[in-house]
Design an enzyme around this catalytic site. Structure first.
Site, mmCIF file in Angstrom:
data_model
loop_
_atom_site.group_PDB
_atom_site.id
_atom_site.type_symbol
_atom_site.label_atom_id
_atom_site.label_comp_id
_atom_site.label_asym_id
_atom_site.label_seq_id
_atom_site.Cartn_x
_atom_site.Cartn_y
_atom_site.Cartn_z
ATOM 1 N N CYS A 1 0.873 -1.177 0.000
ATOM 2 C CA CYS A 1 0.000 0.000 0.000
ATOM 3 C C CYS A 1 0.911 1.228 0.000
ATOM 4 O O CYS A 1 2.120 1.099 -0.156
ATOM 5 C CB CYS A 1 -0.997 -0.010 1.150
ATOM 6 N N HIS B 1 12.446 -13.917 14.282
ATOM 7 C CA HIS B 1 12.150 -13.692 15.700
ATOM 8 C C HIS B 1 10.667 -13.634 16.045
ATOM 9 O O HIS B 1 10.303 -13.841 17.192
ATOM 10 C CB HIS B 1 12.818 -12.395 16.170
#
Length: 155
Positions: free
Chosen positions: A65, A98
């Site tokens: 976007c 992570h």
């Protein structure tokens, strides 16, 4: 890898670059729209693109976007989706390693075009650390999916 790609009108022009990189890297692309620069609401594209990850027809997804911010907000409202902003390669990799991200968002107005290939490559080649600390943290992220908003009168 199968990758769902979706963009709103602001990200439409960058979406093709992302698709070209995915094909060049040997991945299967599921183009979830939009197919023009005609205005469309990013939550609609985000929902249809992320649905491909949730129903296992795609392994991961990439949203585009204007800034990436709207797509992230919409995606992270969807239980089971963990979306990160990745306008540079390090975040694309770290979000998977992570935080077990399964979606990234790119800001078409912000990401340097020369970074697209590296960002996409880092995102798709990254693997979750899957150690005790990261499993615990991702478990806590997933638990947040069960929170419910309190009515305005109760705040």
């Amino acid at each position: 890898m199968k990758v769902a790609v979706g963009a709103d009108h602001a990200g439409f022009h960058l979406k093709q670059s992302v698709i070209d990189v995915l094909v060049e890297l040997g991945h299967t692309v599921l183009d979830c729209g939009t197919h023009s620069d005609k205005p469309i609401d990013f939550p609609d594209i985000t929902e249809s693109t992320c649905a491909r990850v949730l129903d296992n027809s795609a392994d991961r997804a990439i949203l585009v976007c204007g800034t990436g911010a709207g797509a992230i907000m919409a995606a992270n409202k969807i239980p089971g989706i963990r979306c990160a902003l990745a306008n540079e390669p390090y975040s694309a990799h770290q979000a998977v390693e992570h935080d077990d991200a399964n979606v990234i968002a790119l800001g078409a107005w912000l990401v340097p075009p020369a970074f697209i290939e590296t960002i996409v490559s880092k995102f798709l080649s990254a693997t979750f650390d899957d150690d005790e600390d990261t499993r615990r943290r991702v478990g806590k992220l997933n638990a947040l999916d069960r929170l419910e908003a309190k009515p305005a009168s109760a705040r």
